[in-house]
Design a protein around this motif. Structure first.
Motif, PDB file in Angstrom:
ATOM      1  N   ASN A 227      45.863 -37.942  12.907  1.00  0.00           N
ATOM      2  CA  ASN A 227      46.710 -38.839  12.125  1.00  0.00           C
ATOM      3  C   ASN A 227      46.321 -38.870  10.646  1.00  0.00           C
ATOM      4  O   ASN A 227      47.182 -39.050   9.792  1.00  0.00           O
ATOM      5  CB  ASN A 227      46.730 -40.235  12.732  1.00  0.00           C
ATOM      6  CG  ASN A 227      47.655 -40.299  13.925  1.00  0.00           C
ATOM      7  OD1 ASN A 227      48.691 -39.640  13.962  1.00  0.00           O
ATOM      8  ND2 ASN A 227      47.290 -41.093  14.913  1.00  0.00           N
ATOM      9  N   LYS A 228      45.050 -38.676  10.351  1.00  0.00           N
ATOM     10  CA  LYS A 228      44.612 -38.591   8.949  1.00  0.00           C
ATOM     11  C   LYS A 228      45.344 -37.435   8.259  1.00  0.00           C
ATOM     12  O   LYS A 228      45.811 -37.570   7.136  1.00  0.00           O
ATOM     13  CB  LYS A 228      43.096 -38.374   8.904  1.00  0.00           C
ATOM     14  CG  LYS A 228      42.520 -38.270   7.520  1.00  0.00           C
ATOM     15  CD  LYS A 228      41.009 -38.110   7.611  1.00  0.00           C
ATOM     16  CE  LYS A 228      40.384 -38.011   6.237  1.00  0.00           C
ATOM     17  NZ  LYS A 228      38.924 -37.866   6.302  1.00  0.00           N
TER      18      LYS A 228
ATOM     19  N   SER B 146      52.940 -38.686  12.976  1.00  0.00           N
ATOM     20  CA  SER B 146      51.789 -39.316  13.622  1.00  0.00           C
ATOM     21  C   SER B 146      51.767 -38.924  15.097  1.00  0.00           C
ATOM     22  O   SER B 146      52.755 -38.442  15.635  1.00  0.00           O
ATOM     23  CB  SER B 146      51.847 -40.840  13.494  1.00  0.00           C
ATOM     24  OG  SER B 146      52.938 -41.354  14.217  1.00  0.00           O
TER      25      SER B 146
ATOM     26  N   ASP C 111      42.527 -39.816  15.702  1.00  0.00           N
ATOM     27  CA  ASP C 111      42.317 -40.340  14.344  1.00  0.00           C
ATOM     28  C   ASP C 111      42.273 -39.205  13.321  1.00  0.00           C
ATOM     29  O   ASP C 111      42.854 -39.317  12.244  1.00  0.00           O
ATOM     30  CB  ASP C 111      41.029 -41.163  14.264  1.00  0.00           C
ATOM     31  CG  ASP C 111      41.150 -42.511  14.961  1.00  0.00           C
ATOM     32  OD1 ASP C 111      42.284 -42.994  15.146  1.00  0.00           O
ATOM     33  OD2 ASP C 111      40.106 -43.068  15.317  1.00  0.00           O
ATOM     34  N   ASP C 112      41.580 -38.111  13.672  1.00  0.00           N
ATOM     35  CA  ASP C 112      41.551 -36.948  12.783  1.00  0.00           C
ATOM     36  C   ASP C 112      42.964 -36.407  12.578  1.00  0.00           C
ATOM     37  O   ASP C 112      43.373 -36.107  11.467  1.00  0.00           O
ATOM     38  CB  ASP C 112      40.681 -35.827  13.374  1.00  0.00           C
ATOM     39  CG  ASP C 112      39.209 -36.174  13.465  1.00  0.00           C
ATOM     40  OD1 ASP C 112      38.716 -36.934  12.601  1.00  0.00           O
ATOM     41  OD2 ASP C 112      38.548 -35.685  14.396  1.00  0.00           O
TER      42      ASP C 112
END
Length: 70
Positions: free
Chosen positions: A53-54, A62, A50-51
């Protein structure tokens, strides 16, 4: 590329940032962090997909996970 650890994931994201040509200061601003905040995010032990992809969203990339049986 097979990434096995959080540190390898952070390193791959760092490489993608370098290859994109975007400055880390500009990238940090786009995700609502200071430059130091971005560096701290990339260094944290629990750096996650998640980090990643942010950060990668800003440079139109991605990361996905794949589970494999050994």
């Amino acid at each position: 590329m097979a990434i096995k650890t959080n540190q390898e994931l952070a390193q791959a994201v760092n490489e993608a940032i370098k290859e994109s040509g975007i400055k880390k200061t500009a990238l940090a601003e786009k995700i609502g962090l200071s430059r130091q905040g971005l560096d701290n995010l990339l260094k944290k032990q629990s750096f996650s997909i998640d980090d990643a992809n942010k950060i990668l969203n800003v440079i139109h990339l991605s990361i996905t996970a794949e589970m494999q049986q050994k």
